[in-house]
Design a protein around this motif. Structure first.
Motif, short mmCIF file in Angstrom:
data_model
loop_
_atom_site.label_atom_id
_atom_site.label_comp_id
_atom_site.label_asym_id
_atom_site.label_seq_id
_atom_site.Cartn_x
_atom_site.Cartn_y
_atom_site.Cartn_z
N THR A 36 0.83 -1.21 0.00
CA THR A 36 0.00 0.00 0.00
C THR A 36 0.86 1.25 0.00
N SER A 37 2.10 1.16 0.43
CA SER A 37 2.98 2.33 0.40
C SER A 37 3.30 2.77 -1.03
N ASP A 38 3.04 1.90 -2.02
CA ASP A 38 3.26 2.24 -3.43
C ASP A 38 2.07 3.01 -4.03
N LEU A 39 0.95 3.06 -3.33
CA LEU A 39 -0.26 3.67 -3.88
C LEU A 39 -0.08 5.14 -4.27
N PRO A 40 0.61 5.98 -3.49
CA PRO A 40 0.76 7.37 -3.93
C PRO A 40 1.39 7.50 -5.32
N VAL A 41 2.30 6.62 -5.67
CA VAL A 41 2.90 6.62 -7.01
C VAL A 41 1.93 6.02 -8.01
N MET A 42 1.36 4.89 -7.69
CA MET A 42 0.49 4.16 -8.62
C MET A 42 -0.82 4.87 -8.89
N HIS A 56 -6.09 -12.91 -17.32
CA HIS A 56 -6.62 -12.87 -18.70
C HIS A 56 -8.03 -13.44 -18.81
N LYS A 57 -8.46 -14.21 -17.84
CA LYS A 57 -9.80 -14.80 -17.85
C LYS A 57 -10.84 -13.86 -17.24
N LYS A 58 -10.39 -12.71 -16.72
CA LYS A 58 -11.28 -11.78 -16.01
C LYS A 58 -11.50 -10.48 -16.77
N GLY A 59 -11.25 -10.47 -18.07
CA GLY A 59 -11.47 -9.27 -18.85
C GLY A 59 -10.33 -8.26 -18.78
N ILE A 60 -9.25 -8.65 -18.16
CA ILE A 60 -8.09 -7.77 -18.06
C ILE A 60 -7.28 -7.90 -19.35
N ALA A 61 -6.86 -6.76 -19.88
CA ALA A 61 -6.09 -6.76 -21.13
C ALA A 61 -4.63 -6.41 -20.90
N VAL A 62 -4.35 -5.61 -19.88
CA VAL A 62 -2.99 -5.16 -19.58
C VAL A 62 -2.85 -5.12 -18.07
N ILE A 63 -1.65 -5.47 -17.60
CA ILE A 63 -1.34 -5.41 -16.17
C ILE A 63 -0.27 -4.34 -15.97
N ILE A 64 -0.53 -3.42 -15.05
CA ILE A 64 0.49 -2.48 -14.60
C ILE A 64 0.89 -2.93 -13.21
N ALA A 65 2.18 -3.19 -13.03
CA ALA A 65 2.68 -3.69 -11.75
C ALA A 65 3.76 -2.77 -11.23
N GLY A 66 3.53 -2.19 -10.06
CA GLY A 66 4.50 -1.30 -9.45
C GLY A 66 5.12 -1.94 -8.23
N ALA A 67 6.42 -1.74 -8.08
CA ALA A 67 7.11 -2.33 -6.93
C ALA A 67 8.40 -1.57 -6.65
N GLY A 68 8.76 -1.52 -5.39
CA GLY A 68 10.00 -0.89 -4.98
C GLY A 68 10.98 -1.92 -4.45
N GLY A 69 12.17 -1.46 -4.09
CA GLY A 69 13.18 -2.36 -3.56
C GLY A 69 13.58 -3.40 -4.60
N ALA A 70 13.56 -4.67 -4.22
CA ALA A 70 13.96 -5.74 -5.12
C ALA A 70 13.02 -5.86 -6.33
N GLY A 74 7.12 6.44 -12.61
CA GLY A 74 6.44 6.88 -13.83
C GLY A 74 5.11 6.21 -14.09
N ALA A 75 4.28 6.11 -13.07
CA ALA A 75 3.00 5.40 -13.21
C ALA A 75 2.06 6.07 -14.21
N LYS A 76 2.12 7.38 -14.35
CA LYS A 76 1.24 8.05 -15.32
C LYS A 76 1.52 7.52 -16.72
N ASN A 77 2.80 7.42 -17.09
CA ASN A 77 3.14 6.88 -18.40
C ASN A 77 2.74 5.42 -18.53
N ALA A 78 2.79 4.68 -17.44
CA ALA A 78 2.34 3.29 -17.48
C ALA A 78 0.85 3.22 -17.82
N GLY A 79 0.07 4.12 -17.24
CA GLY A 79 -1.35 4.17 -17.53
C GLY A 79 -1.62 4.53 -18.98
N ILE A 80 -0.87 5.51 -19.49
CA ILE A 80 -1.04 5.91 -20.89
C ILE A 80 -0.64 4.77 -21.81
N LEU A 81 0.48 4.10 -21.53
CA LEU A 81 0.92 2.98 -22.36
C LEU A 81 -0.11 1.86 -22.34
#
Length: 164
Positions: free
Chosen positions: A12-18, A54-68, A119-126
């Protein structure tokens, strides 16, 4: 059927970026599914998500993570969907470089499209552009969005010249 984008993050600490990805997708009229899916703390959930998105109507996944930052690559290894990775500069990050390199340096056969640090905004646009490649209404909204960017820059330049 309208396609969705999943926006997942390791904590949840990634939410401000995502949130930037969520906001731009909303602005472009694309439904999102948002969740915390930790590669290290909830690996079973990550496996289930990666194998079934992919079975749930999702077409693209945006995954954000810090550290490793294993989440984007691990999900990409499990899913047939395109994954856009967002390296997050987190409290346990080495200036964000560990996150960037963990997401960017994927082995052949497991691609992850990687945007800039935080750069989550660009991830959303992409993600929207990926959907827009086959969904005309989304493509038209992206064209309008990019036109609005051009108009904003043109207005700002004119205001700067007017204030000289």
């Amino acid at each position: 059927m309208n396609k969705k984008v999943a926006v997942i993050m390791g904590s949840t600490s990634d939410l401000p970026v995502m949130q930037d990805a969520i906001d731009v997708l909303k602005e472009l009229g694309i439904e999102t599914e948002v969740d915390v899916v930790s590669a290290h703390r909830t690996p079973e959930k990550m496996f289930e998500f990666g194998k079934t998105a992919h079975k749930k109507g999702i077409a693209v996944i945006i995954a954000g993570a810090g550290g490793a930052a294993h989440l984007p690559g691990m999900v990409a290894s499990l899913s047939p969907l395109p994954v856009v990775g967002v390296p997050v500069k987190s409290s346990n990050s080495i200036d964000g470089w560990d996150s960037v390199l963990s997401i960017l340096q994927m082995p052949g056969g497991v691609p992850v499209a990687t945007v800039a640090l935080n750069g989550a905004k660009n991830a959303g646009i992409l993600a929207a552009q990926i959907i827009g490649a086959t969904q005309e209404d989304v493509r038209e909204r992206i064209i309008s969005y990019k036109e609005s960017l051009k108009e904003k820059v043109t207005r700002a330049a004119q205001e700067m010249r007017d204030n000289e």
